[in-house]
Write a protein that holds these residues in place. Structure first.
Motif, mmCIF file in Angstrom:
data_model
loop_
_atom_site.group_PDB
_atom_site.id
_atom_site.type_symbol
_atom_site.label_atom_id
_atom_site.label_comp_id
_atom_site.label_asym_id
_atom_site.label_seq_id
_atom_site.Cartn_x
_atom_site.Cartn_y
_atom_site.Cartn_z
ATOM 1 N N ASP B 62 0.818 -1.223 0.000
ATOM 2 C CA ASP B 62 0.000 0.000 0.000
ATOM 3 C C ASP B 62 0.856 1.281 0.000
ATOM 4 N N PRO B 63 0.747 2.080 -1.058
ATOM 5 C CA PRO B 63 1.533 3.326 -1.150
ATOM 6 C C PRO B 63 1.239 4.288 -0.004
ATOM 7 N N ASP B 64 0.072 4.112 0.566
ATOM 8 C CA ASP B 64 -0.306 5.046 1.622
ATOM 9 C C ASP B 64 0.010 4.528 3.020
ATOM 10 N N GLY B 65 0.582 3.346 3.103
ATOM 11 C CA GLY B 65 0.915 2.800 4.415
ATOM 12 C C GLY B 65 2.270 3.295 4.890
ATOM 13 N N ASP B 66 2.665 2.764 6.037
ATOM 14 C CA ASP B 66 4.001 3.081 6.554
ATOM 15 C C ASP B 66 5.030 2.252 5.793
ATOM 16 N N PRO B 67 6.017 2.892 5.207
ATOM 17 C CA PRO B 67 6.967 2.200 4.323
ATOM 18 C C PRO B 67 7.574 0.937 4.937
ATOM 19 N N VAL B 68 8.249 1.061 6.048
ATOM 20 C CA VAL B 68 8.918 -0.107 6.623
ATOM 21 C C VAL B 68 7.903 -1.192 6.952
ATOM 22 N N GLN B 69 6.799 -0.766 7.517
ATOM 23 C CA GLN B 69 5.709 -1.678 7.861
ATOM 24 C C GLN B 69 5.208 -2.428 6.622
ATOM 25 N N GLU B 70 4.962 -1.672 5.554
ATOM 26 C CA GLU B 70 4.422 -2.265 4.326
ATOM 27 C C GLU B 70 5.374 -3.295 3.744
ATOM 28 N N ILE B 71 6.624 -2.874 3.658
ATOM 29 C CA ILE B 71 7.610 -3.778 3.037
ATOM 30 C C ILE B 71 7.830 -5.006 3.905
ATOM 31 N N THR B 72 7.897 -4.795 5.207
ATOM 32 C CA THR B 72 8.094 -5.939 6.088
ATOM 33 C C THR B 72 6.900 -6.887 6.044
ATOM 34 N N SER B 73 5.710 -6.320 6.016
ATOM 35 C CA SER B 73 4.519 -7.162 5.926
ATOM 36 C C SER B 73 4.536 -7.992 4.645
ATOM 37 N N TYR B 74 4.892 -7.309 3.587
ATOM 38 C CA TYR B 74 4.973 -8.014 2.309
ATOM 39 C C TYR B 74 5.949 -9.178 2.409
ATOM 40 N N ALA B 75 7.123 -8.910 2.928
ATOM 41 C CA ALA B 75 8.152 -9.945 3.032
ATOM 42 C C ALA B 75 7.672 -11.097 3.915
#
Lengths: 184, 184, 184, 184
Positions: B62-75
């Motif tokens: 999600d572009p509107d989420g918290d960057p680190v959070q988003e990427i970590t969740s994805y991973a």
DNA sequence: TATGAATGAGGATTCATTCAT
DNA sequence: AATGAATGAATCCTCATTCAT
């Protein structure tokens, strides 16, 4: 051997035929089998031959060197190997994905022993506070997976990056990654 | 489909036989071919079926989420998929290592487009200083390679780790790795 | 029956499949076999059905008619049948070329008897000097082969003649041929 | 090739099996396929091989010879070929009845050209009054159909004639037929 | 060392036929 | 009367391996 590597690394063991290997080697099929007892023999000869070279970089990790330097050098050497010997990488990948029926022993023997040994080295560095706390095993997996990715999944990498050479960027990225992960 | 996945993910396309698939499906070989036109049809049906699920997690970034959070969740979601659907992972790995003859188009089309789109999102985050400078493409490769490693190279991981479950440690390691790489 | 004729006449017995026949008949395969016990049954039913019609023209050759007229009429009727029922002609041709395994008996029985009977009629006409000396058997073969040629070898005839309709010319030619052969 | 001719001429392409051909050739099935790439390859090699021989007699029709003599010789040569090479004749017959899927081009090309050429010769003879008015194309069909009949429909001919050799009578009959049709 | 020829053991696919409903 | 599902028996073809030379 080179012909076998070319074919087996592309199509896997079952997907390759002796005709292909013989053709690539510029030999007749019976003549190929004069040098190697069987298809299996070519394949296992290749695997055995490569294993040593494949493990050598990790072997070279020096307990007395600078931790970050040592680990980064190891990772970059693995990346170089992916760049220069992608077929070798794919040969192993193929074998291992399919359950490593032919080198299971080696994995549980020599490979495990080597990793255990170097894991202790890394743990010691962690204990000495010279690098941040990191699980040495998963660190090794990270290096293996990321470096080999550029060889094993080359088609995908190329599909995504287009004409851009991936290795230049990969080197920077890998260094940064290890710095962030290790430098206290 | 499940039988096909089980067999093809283990032996690859060429290494699998209809006998195996039929056996696994509890069908006779001709009956299997009553439902699928050919061996190839089973395989491509599997690939097509899985592709969407496989790309979905990245789509969800999600572009509107918290960057680190988003990427970590994805991973971590990718890691979960490796844990829960290792056969799917290996099916793709097999296909791609062997040159992706059947999904080359998809890689260069949908996959590239999706990655390009998300790379822009990540680059924007970098530009805004919300994460450290990082090449978005190599970041994605890192996540792919590391998470899939636990599924694709399972035998090797198990051979090295013994009975220890790799995923618990992998989650921590992965989080730490991303933190070190991304958190400014 | 019509579907069977269409398929079997084109591909022969071995070259035809029940799928094709069922498709052409607008039936499901099992339903086709509800009406006919087997593939063989469809085929033999067709052959049996057609045989009578096929021999009828010769049967009709009238011993009391005008010799040239009778023979010419017979030949022209056969030619009409080639024109109007080419599939029937090809069905027999296929069967006979391949050794007539299913109608050998009929050929040596009913067919031979019929031809013998009519050969006597023709011989009698020869004996009476009403037509030129001619071997009645080879005369019959001439009529059969020439008339059926336009149906059985239709592709070749069409390939050579192009768009020209062969039957108009064939009728004139056949009449002339018989006149030259028979009229004293 | 001889084995292939024996089998294919009897059962047609679809009706023949490689087992039969291999058996007839005294080879194992794989060994047969060592010499020919496929079933199809054997079949088309046979057809190609025979085509030239098959057209040669018509080619030999000499514009400068005596018309009746030339045509009769041609017909008798074709009859000899039916007698001596009935399998070749049946191979073509099988192919053409089923729509000539493999030699359609040849029929519309070389065959048509050859027939056109010779038709002009015959027409010229007609124009010069050296033979009776006759359609050259239908004359050729007459010769083809009648001569080949003795090979292609051999079972039927034999069924009707019993033990009598058909060819002796056929030669006389054919000569008489052509005399009646052609001699002014 | 080299190869043309040969083959047994598969392996994918087709197809007539049967079964269950 | 109709059909979706199932299968045994081919049938074409591949391929690792062997044989003869």
């Amino acid at each position: 051997m080179d012909a076998g590597l070319a074919i087996f690394s592309q199509f896997g063991f079952r997907g390759s035929t002796l005709d292909q290997v013989a053709e690539a080697a510029g030999l007749s099929k019976p003549n190929l089998l004069y040098y190697f007892r069987s298809k299996e023999a070519i394949y296992t000869a290749l695997l055995a031959n490569l294993l040593e070279d494949w493990l050598e970089p990790l072997e070279a990790l020096d307990p007395d060197g600078d931790p970050v330097q040592e680990i980064t050098s190891y990772a970059l050497r693995k990346l170089d190997m992916s760049q220069n010997f992608p077929r070798e990488s794919r040969l192993f990948a193929n074998e291992i994905i399919q359950g490593a029926p032919r080198i299971h022993e080696v994995l549980r023997g020599e490979l495990k022993d080597l990793v255990d040994k170097k894991a202790k080295v890394i743990s010691a560095w962690v204990g000495q506070g010279r690098i941040k706390p990191v699980d040495p095993y998963h660190l090794v997996f990270t290096i293996w997976s990321l470096t080999q990715h550029y060889a094993d999944f080359e088609v995908q990498v190329t599909a995504v990056l287009g004409d851009i050479d991936p290795f230049e960027g990969a080197r920077h990225h890998l260094s940064a990654l290890l710095r962030g992960l290790l430098v206290p």
